[in-house]
Design a protein around this motif. Structure first.
Motif, PDB file in Angstrom:
ATOM      1  N   ASP A  41      52.854  52.161  79.036  1.00 32.96           N
ATOM      2  CA  ASP A  41      53.765  51.223  79.686  1.00 32.96           C
ATOM      3  C   ASP A  41      55.080  51.919  79.998  1.00 32.96           C
ATOM      4  OD1 ASP A  41      51.917  49.207  79.480  1.00 32.96           O
ATOM      5  OD2 ASP A  41      52.637  48.528  77.532  1.00 32.96           O
ATOM      6  N   ARG A  42      55.657  51.557  81.119  1.00 28.08           N
ATOM      7  CA  ARG A  42      56.912  52.163  81.544  1.00 28.08           C
ATOM      8  C   ARG A  42      58.082  51.512  80.815  1.00 28.08           C
ATOM      9  NH1 ARG A  42      54.373  56.448  82.839  1.00 28.08           N
ATOM     10  NH2 ARG A  42      53.422  56.542  84.903  1.00 28.08           N
ATOM     11  N   ARG A  43      58.198  51.810  79.560  1.00 32.29           N
ATOM     12  CA  ARG A  43      59.298  51.297  78.766  1.00 32.29           C
ATOM     13  C   ARG A  43      60.307  52.408  78.491  1.00 32.29           C
ATOM     14  NH1 ARG A  43      56.223  47.692  74.086  1.00 32.29           N
ATOM     15  NH2 ARG A  43      54.703  46.687  75.447  1.00 32.29           N
ATOM     16  N   ALA A  44      61.561  51.991  78.312  1.00 32.66           N
ATOM     17  CA  ALA A  44      62.609  52.969  78.021  1.00 32.66           C
ATOM     18  C   ALA A  44      62.404  53.568  76.645  1.00 32.66           C
ATOM     19  CB  ALA A  44      63.975  52.295  78.111  1.00 32.66           C
ATOM     20  N   ARG A  45      62.518  54.902  76.561  1.00 28.85           N
ATOM     21  CA  ARG A  45      62.422  55.554  75.255  1.00 28.85           C
ATOM     22  C   ARG A  45      63.152  56.891  75.219  1.00 28.85           C
ATOM     23  NH1 ARG A  45      56.349  58.048  74.425  1.00 28.85           N
ATOM     24  NH2 ARG A  45      56.496  59.733  75.962  1.00 28.85           N
ATOM     25  N   PHE A  46      63.613  57.389  76.375  1.00 24.79           N
ATOM     26  CA  PHE A  46      64.340  58.653  76.433  1.00 24.79           C
ATOM     27  C   PHE A  46      65.782  58.405  76.862  1.00 24.79           C
ATOM     28  CE2 PHE A  46      59.932  60.164  77.450  1.00 24.79           C
ATOM     29  CZ  PHE A  46      59.731  60.844  76.267  1.00 24.79           C
ATOM     30  N   VAL A  47      66.646  59.380  76.557  1.00 27.28           N
ATOM     31  CA  VAL A  47      68.025  59.329  77.030  1.00 27.28           C
ATOM     32  C   VAL A  47      68.020  59.373  78.557  1.00 27.28           C
ATOM     33  CG1 VAL A  47      70.220  60.565  77.108  1.00 27.28           C
ATOM     34  CG2 VAL A  47      68.969  60.377  74.951  1.00 27.28           C
ATOM     35  N   GLY A  48      68.750  58.466  79.166  1.00 24.31           N
ATOM     36  CA  GLY A  48      68.798  58.366  80.615  1.00 24.31           C
ATOM     37  C   GLY A  48      67.885  57.297  81.174  1.00 24.31           C
ATOM     38  N   ASP A  49      66.931  56.799  80.376  1.00 24.31           N
ATOM     39  CA  ASP A  49      66.092  55.695  80.835  1.00 24.31           C
ATOM     40  C   ASP A  49      66.923  54.423  80.909  1.00 24.31           C
ATOM     41  OD1 ASP A  49      64.025  57.453  80.915  1.00 24.31           O
ATOM     42  OD2 ASP A  49      63.015  56.716  79.112  1.00 24.31           O
TER      43      ASP A  49
END
Length: 224
Positions: A62-70
Motif C-alpha cells: 500500500d502506498r502509505r507514508a513511511r519514509f522522510v519526505g513522504d
C-alpha cells in the motif's frame, strides 16, 4: 534638510508598520515544516526479473507514508468541551451582653447599673462558572520530517491561504503511528500524539481584533 530627515524617518516607521501587518505569525509546531526525501544508494538492476531492488517500495505494498519526505493527509476532527462550576458560602455571627448590677463600698461604685452589648455578623458568598467549547474540522497534508527508531513518523506541515489583503495559516505537527494510517494514506488528528494545531492569520482584519500596544501597557501596569 532637517525636515527631509524627519519625513524620511517617518516613512521608515510607516513602512515597517505596514510590513508588520503582513508578517508571518510565529508558530510552535515541529520544525521544519517540509523535508526533501533522502537520497538512496543506487543499486544495479537485474534485467529479466520482476523485482527490481532500485524501487523504493515493494510491488504489492500500500502506498502509505513511511519514509522522510513522504506525505500524509491529516483529517482534523478536533472537538473539545469543558465546563467548571463552583460555589462557596460562609457565615459567622457572634453577640455579647454584659452588665454590672450593683457595686457597694468600692472606689468604682459609680459604675453600678451600667451595661454593654455588642453584635458581629460576617457573611461570604462566592460563585464561579466557566465553560469552553471548541471545534476544528478540515484536512491538511503534511510531510514526514523524521522517522523515529520505533517506526513512528514525525509529521509537520502548513497550509497558507491568501484572502484579499490577508493571509491565513493552518499548521499541524505530531507523531503518527503507522498502524493508524489508512489505505488511503490518511489518519485522524485525534490519533496523533503530541499534536500541535494552529490557525492563525495576518493583515488589517486580524490586526483590528487585537488590543493596541499602549492599551496593553496600561492594562498590565494599572492596579485596577
Amino acid at each position: 534638510m532637517r525636515l527631509l530627515r524627519v519625513l524620511g524617518a517617518l516613512s521608515v516607521v510607516l513602512l515597517s508598520g505596514c510590513a508588520a501587518l503582513q508578517a508571518t505569525p510565529p508558530t510552535a509546531v515541529h520544525q521544519p515544516m517540509s523535508m526533501r526525501p533522502e537520497m538512496r544508494t543506487p543499486q544495479a538492476s537485474q534485467p529479466g526479473a520482476i523485482f527490481q531492488p532500485g524501487f523504493t517500495r515493494p510491488l504489492f505494498e500500500d502506498r502509505r507514508a513511511r519514509f522522510v519526505g513522504d506525505i500524509i493527509t491529516i483529517n482534523l476532527v478536533e472537538q473539545t468541551a469543558a465546563s467548571k462550576k463552583s460555589s462557596a458560602n460562609a457565615e459567622r455571627g457572634s453577640s455579647l451582653d454584659a452588665s454590672i448590677s450593683a457595686l457597694a463600698k468600692v472606689p468604682l461604685a459609680g459604675l453600678a447599673a451600667l451595661s454593654a452589648s455588642g453584635e458581629n455578623t460576617s457573611k461570604f458568598n462566592g460563585k464561579g462558572d466557566a465553560a469552553a467549547n471548541n471545534a476544528f474540522t478540515g484536512t491538511i497534508t503534511t510531510t514526514v520530517i523524521e522517522v523515529l527508531p520505533n517506526g513512528n513518523l514525525l509529521v509537520s506541515g502548513e497550509k497558507q491561504i491568501a484572502i484579499n489583503q490577508g493571509n491565513e495559516f493552518i499548521r499541524f505537527s505530531g507523531i503518527v503511528n503507522p498502524v493508524n494510517v489508512t489505505t488511503s494514506n490518511t489518519v485522524q488528528s485525534v490519533q496523533v500524539a503530541d499534536a500541535r494545531i494552529e490557525y492563525r492569520a495576518n493583515g488589517y482584519i486580524d490586526e483590528t481584533q487585537q488590543m493596541g500596544w499602549l492599551q496593553r501597557f496600561f492594562v498590565n501596569v494599572l492596579p485596577f
